[in-house]
Design a protein around this motif. Structure first.
Motif, PDB file in Angstrom:
ATOM      1  N   ALA A  11      21.622  37.929 -18.369  1.00  0.00           N
ATOM      2  CA  ALA A  11      21.303  36.511 -18.564  1.00  0.00           C
ATOM      3  C   ALA A  11      21.986  35.960 -19.805  1.00  0.00           C
ATOM      4  N   ALA A  12      22.077  36.753 -20.854  1.00  0.00           N
ATOM      5  CA  ALA A  12      22.758  36.312 -22.071  1.00  0.00           C
ATOM      6  C   ALA A  12      24.251  36.137 -21.827  1.00  0.00           C
ATOM      7  N   ASP A  13      24.845  37.032 -21.030  1.00  0.00           N
ATOM      8  CA  ASP A  13      26.267  36.897 -20.701  1.00  0.00           C
ATOM      9  C   ASP A  13      26.535  35.641 -19.878  1.00  0.00           C
ATOM     10  N   VAL A  14      25.670  35.361 -18.913  1.00  0.00           N
ATOM     11  CA  VAL A  14      25.836  34.172 -18.080  1.00  0.00           C
ATOM     12  C   VAL A  14      25.671  32.911 -18.920  1.00  0.00           C
ATOM     13  N   ALA A  15      24.703  32.896 -19.796  1.00  0.00           N
ATOM     14  CA  ALA A  15      24.489  31.731 -20.652  1.00  0.00           C
ATOM     15  C   ALA A  15      25.655  31.520 -21.606  1.00  0.00           C
ATOM     16  N   ALA A  16      26.287  32.582 -22.044  1.00  0.00           N
ATOM     17  CA  ALA A  16      27.422  32.459 -22.958  1.00  0.00           C
ATOM     18  C   ALA A  16      28.660  31.963 -22.231  1.00  0.00           C
ATOM     19  N   GLN A  17      28.791  32.227 -20.942  1.00  0.00           N
ATOM     20  CA  GLN A  17      29.962  31.809 -20.183  1.00  0.00           C
ATOM     21  C   GLN A  17      29.930  30.334 -19.846  1.00  0.00           C
ATOM     22  N   GLN A  18      28.774  29.750 -19.624  1.00  0.00           N
ATOM     23  CA  GLN A  18      28.670  28.368 -19.204  1.00  0.00           C
ATOM     24  C   GLN A  18      28.006  27.543 -20.297  1.00  0.00           C
ATOM     25  N   PRO A  19      28.817  26.839 -21.100  1.00  0.00           N
ATOM     26  CA  PRO A  19      28.224  26.025 -22.154  1.00  0.00           C
ATOM     27  C   PRO A  19      27.489  24.831 -21.562  1.00  0.00           C
ATOM     28  N   ALA A  20      26.497  24.359 -22.288  1.00  0.00           N
ATOM     29  CA  ALA A  20      25.734  23.205 -21.838  1.00  0.00           C
ATOM     30  C   ALA A  20      26.610  21.957 -21.875  1.00  0.00           C
ATOM     31  N   VAL A  21      26.546  21.172 -20.825  1.00  0.00           N
ATOM     32  CA  VAL A  21      27.332  19.948 -20.721  1.00  0.00           C
ATOM     33  C   VAL A  21      26.363  18.788 -20.599  1.00  0.00           C
ATOM     34  N   ASP A  22      26.663  17.719 -21.303  1.00  0.00           N
ATOM     35  CA  ASP A  22      25.858  16.522 -21.197  1.00  0.00           C
ATOM     36  C   ASP A  22      25.917  16.010 -19.757  1.00  0.00           C
ATOM     37  N   PRO A  23      24.792  15.654 -19.163  1.00  0.00           N
ATOM     38  CA  PRO A  23      24.812  15.219 -17.763  1.00  0.00           C
ATOM     39  C   PRO A  23      25.676  13.986 -17.507  1.00  0.00           C
ATOM     40  N   TYR A  24      25.894  13.166 -18.511  1.00  0.00           N
ATOM     41  CA  TYR A  24      26.675  11.946 -18.326  1.00  0.00           C
ATOM     42  C   TYR A  24      28.087  12.044 -18.881  1.00  0.00           C
ATOM     43  N   ALA A  25      28.473  13.209 -19.342  1.00  0.00           N
ATOM     44  CA  ALA A  25      29.820  13.394 -19.890  1.00  0.00           C
ATOM     45  C   ALA A  25      30.826  13.467 -18.753  1.00  0.00           C
ATOM     46  N   LEU A  26      31.956  12.818 -18.946  1.00  0.00           N
ATOM     47  CA  LEU A  26      33.018  12.843 -17.939  1.00  0.00           C
ATOM     48  C   LEU A  26      33.992  13.959 -18.309  1.00  0.00           C
ATOM     49  N   THR A  27      33.807  15.106 -17.687  1.00  0.00           N
ATOM     50  CA  THR A  27      34.683  16.242 -17.933  1.00  0.00           C
ATOM     51  C   THR A  27      35.903  16.134 -17.033  1.00  0.00           C
ATOM     52  N   SER A  28      36.868  16.995 -17.247  1.00  0.00           N
ATOM     53  CA  SER A  28      38.078  16.950 -16.422  1.00  0.00           C
ATOM     54  C   SER A  28      37.770  17.306 -14.965  1.00  0.00           C
ATOM     55  N   GLY A  29      36.866  18.233 -14.742  1.00  0.00           N
ATOM     56  CA  GLY A  29      36.484  18.585 -13.372  1.00  0.00           C
ATOM     57  C   GLY A  29      35.789  17.437 -12.670  1.00  0.00           C
ATOM     58  N   ARG A  30      34.920  16.752 -13.387  1.00  0.00           N
ATOM     59  CA  ARG A  30      34.239  15.603 -12.802  1.00  0.00           C
ATOM     60  C   ARG A  30      35.212  14.464 -12.540  1.00  0.00           C
ATOM     61  N   ALA A  31      36.153  14.248 -13.433  1.00  0.00           N
ATOM     62  CA  ALA A  31      37.146  13.187 -13.231  1.00  0.00           C
ATOM     63  C   ALA A  31      38.010  13.487 -12.014  1.00  0.00           C
ATOM     64  N   TRP A  32      38.409  14.741 -11.851  1.00  0.00           N
ATOM     65  CA  TRP A  32      39.228  15.146 -10.708  1.00  0.00           C
ATOM     66  C   TRP A  32      38.460  14.920  -9.404  1.00  0.00           C
ATOM     67  N   SER A  33      37.218  15.373  -9.346  1.00  0.00           N
ATOM     68  CA  SER A  33      36.459  15.232  -8.112  1.00  0.00           C
ATOM     69  C   SER A  33      36.060  13.781  -7.861  1.00  0.00           C
ATOM     70  N   LEU A  34      35.863  12.999  -8.911  1.00  0.00           N
ATOM     71  CA  LEU A  34      35.579  11.580  -8.740  1.00  0.00           C
ATOM     72  C   LEU A  34      36.786  10.854  -8.157  1.00  0.00           C
ATOM     73  N   GLY A  88      29.539  20.607 -15.025  1.00  0.00           N
ATOM     74  CA  GLY A  88      30.657  19.754 -15.414  1.00  0.00           C
ATOM     75  C   GLY A  88      31.954  20.091 -14.729  1.00  0.00           C
ATOM     76  N   ASN A  89      31.901  20.956 -13.718  1.00  0.00           N
ATOM     77  CA  ASN A  89      33.110  21.378 -13.022  1.00  0.00           C
ATOM     78  C   ASN A  89      33.450  20.514 -11.818  1.00  0.00           C
ATOM     79  N   GLY A  90      32.583  19.596 -11.428  1.00  0.00           N
ATOM     80  CA  GLY A  90      32.870  18.701 -10.329  1.00  0.00           C
ATOM     81  C   GLY A  90      32.537  19.252  -8.963  1.00  0.00           C
ATOM     82  N   ILE A  91      31.553  20.118  -8.885  1.00  0.00           N
ATOM     83  CA  ILE A  91      31.174  20.714  -7.604  1.00  0.00           C
ATOM     84  C   ILE A  91      30.657  19.656  -6.635  1.00  0.00           C
ATOM     85  N   VAL A  92      29.733  18.843  -7.083  1.00  0.00           N
ATOM     86  CA  VAL A  92      29.110  17.849  -6.209  1.00  0.00           C
ATOM     87  C   VAL A  92      30.150  16.819  -5.752  1.00  0.00           C
TER      88      VAL A  92
END
Length: 118
Positions: A11-34, A88-92
């Protein structure tokens, strides 16, 4: 080493791999999928209008092109994403773009077939 400590370490390894992202932040993955979702939506609208219009060829071509582009971009967003929804990777947005792209291609194909029949 107990099983509980192994699960805590994983669980610590998984938490370290995926940093917390603000729900309203426009990341590059979200911009691409948008962008992909907007292309898919343009294709759906163009295909729907082409089904009703007298001159269907141009609308059908726009629907096919935008649908394919949006669907491919949505698929790329899904393939390259590291985590699930909320990371923040744009899955949805990738799923929405893929679905809209398929709908746009179907409606564009129907309009193109009707235009060729006239």
């Amino acid at each position: 080493m107990s099983i509980q400590s192994v699960f805590i370490e994983i669980a610590a390894d998984v938490a370290a791999q995926q940093p917390a992202v603000d729900p309203y932040a426009l990341t590059s993955g979200r911009a691409w999928s948008l962008t992909a979702a907007v292309l898919g939506l343009v294709g759906v609208v163009a295909g729907g209008l082409a089904l009703r219009a007298v001159s269907r060829r141009r609308g059908a071509v726009v629907a096919l092109a935008a649908g394919v582009a949006g669907g491919v971009m949505g698929a790329v967003a899904l393939i390259t994403a590291d985590g699930g929804p909320g990371t923040g990777n744009g899955i949805v947005g990738g799923v929405v773009a893929l679905v809209l792209g398929v709908i746009a291609v179907v409606t564009g194909g129907m309009a193109r077939t009707r235009a060729a029949a006239k």
